[in-house]
Design a protein around this motif. Sequence first.
Motif, short mmCIF file in Angstrom:
data_model
loop_
_atom_site.label_atom_id
_atom_site.label_comp_id
_atom_site.label_asym_id
_atom_site.label_seq_id
_atom_site.Cartn_x
_atom_site.Cartn_y
_atom_site.Cartn_z
N THR A 1 7.65 128.88 -11.98
CA THR A 1 7.02 127.58 -11.80
C THR A 1 8.00 126.58 -11.19
O THR A 1 7.69 125.89 -10.22
N LEU A 2 9.20 126.49 -11.75
CA LEU A 2 10.19 125.55 -11.23
C LEU A 2 10.61 125.91 -9.81
O LEU A 2 10.78 125.02 -8.96
N ALA A 3 10.76 127.20 -9.54
CA ALA A 3 11.12 127.63 -8.19
C ALA A 3 10.01 127.30 -7.19
O ALA A 3 10.28 126.82 -6.08
N ASN A 4 8.79 127.52 -7.57
CA ASN A 4 7.65 127.22 -6.69
C ASN A 4 7.52 125.72 -6.47
O ASN A 4 7.25 125.27 -5.34
N ASN A 5 7.73 124.94 -7.52
CA ASN A 5 7.68 123.49 -7.36
C ASN A 5 8.70 123.01 -6.33
O ASN A 5 8.39 122.18 -5.47
N ALA A 6 9.91 123.53 -6.43
CA ALA A 6 10.96 123.14 -5.48
C ALA A 6 10.61 123.58 -4.07
O ALA A 6 10.77 122.81 -3.10
N GLU A 7 10.10 124.78 -3.94
CA GLU A 7 9.73 125.31 -2.62
C GLU A 7 8.63 124.48 -1.98
O GLU A 7 8.60 124.29 -0.76
N GLN A 8 7.73 123.95 -2.81
CA GLN A 8 6.60 123.16 -2.32
C GLN A 8 6.91 121.67 -2.20
O GLN A 8 6.03 120.87 -1.89
N GLY A 9 8.17 121.30 -2.45
CA GLY A 9 8.58 119.92 -2.23
C GLY A 9 8.26 118.95 -3.34
O GLY A 9 8.32 117.73 -3.13
#
Length: 218
Positions: A26-34
């Motif tokens: 979740t945290l990695a995806n949040n960062a990837e999505q800005g």
Amino acid sequence: MGERWQAVDDYIAARLLGDDDALATTLANNAEQGLPPIDVSAAQGKILCLLAQMAGAKRILEIGTLGGYSTIWLARALPDDGALVTLELEAHHARVAQANLENAGLASKVDIRVGPAVDSLTAMDGEAPFDFVFIDADKQSNTAYVEAAIRLGRPGTTIIVDNVVREGSVLDAGSTDERIVGTRALFDMLGANPRLDATAIQTVGAKGWDGFVLARVL
């Protein structure tokens, strides 16, 4: 001091929480999505989960979804027949949160509603009462959100409001920062409202120096 606060949070997470693939993704995806990195910490998320379980919550309301990190912690507290409604202003954030919830296997328990939270809350009149409310959105609207939480709750409903110390800036009576003005108004409202029994606690850790309100509807 901040590095030591972070180190202690890391120690707590390593000893008591362990690795969690869904939350890490979740945290990695949040960062990837800005998305901005303003989620609660892992230790804070677990506190939310435990408080919701201690309250016996079957219906949870969250105001401020972001990418769904805190939503996952709260949804994990629900029984099999429980439900969580989470409100998010930004459609992009909501889409990211939906993907994260699906990855965590919790999407069936969570209803993400997109739009201004005040409007969404007004449209919720008549729904079954909520047992637990977590507020972590625009700080200038906190009083309106707590008033809605009282209206949509019941006697005994637990209300948590995040980010109420703001590195001590809550003491600044002359601040023109809307977040500080809104937070000070929240404290005034909590102290004067006969429907609430409330306190607040300061916290330090990975998210710096802040704090949260813990209140119970009477």
